[in-house]
Design a protein around this motif. Sequence first.
Motif: not given
Length: 184
Positions: A40-47, A107-114, A121-124, A129-132
């Motif tokens: 479906d193309g729901h893969i994180t861009e950096e992958v 790590l900085q931008n975070g994953p593509l997710c629903k 990409t809610p963290f971008k 940070s993603l860890l936060t």
Amino acid sequence: MCTRISSRCVIFTLYPLTLISIICNIVLFFPDGDLKYAKDGHITEEVKYMGGLVGGGIMVLLPALYIHKTGTQGCCGNRCKMLLSIALFAEGGAGALYSFIVAGLGLQNGPLCKVILVWSTPFKNSGHSLLTYLAFGLTCTEPNNIVLFNIVLFATLLATSSLQMILCAIQIINGLFGCFCGAR
């Protein structure tokens, strides 16, 4: 002093690191172990940049294979071969650097997710940070555990590419020593 021993240590350490990089990049294409996200193309861009497969994998594997082959011909071959190994390991270091940068961005931008009903990409560009977000429990509704999944795999890619850069630099120095000092 023989540069052959140092070369062997470097290449036999690079082999598992390249394998880890390739595996991590391939696994990142299948969040939650499911093929539907890739379809479906729901893969994180950096992958999709394939830093682990191309940079930390193929680009690092090629110089390691070259040194492995020339090392069997009697201590690293001649000075021209050592000079070529310097160029190849510079290319391998560039590949490891590419993998490092892509993993850092992942790590900085975070994953593509629903999130609720929307894929994003809610963290971008959020300033956090993603860890936060992991600590505060902000969860994506789909794929399951995607935040932790991305953190573990991109952090592994970051660590392996760091080691690959160090080993490529060591082999470049080793090649310079072997080429200019005539070490055998």
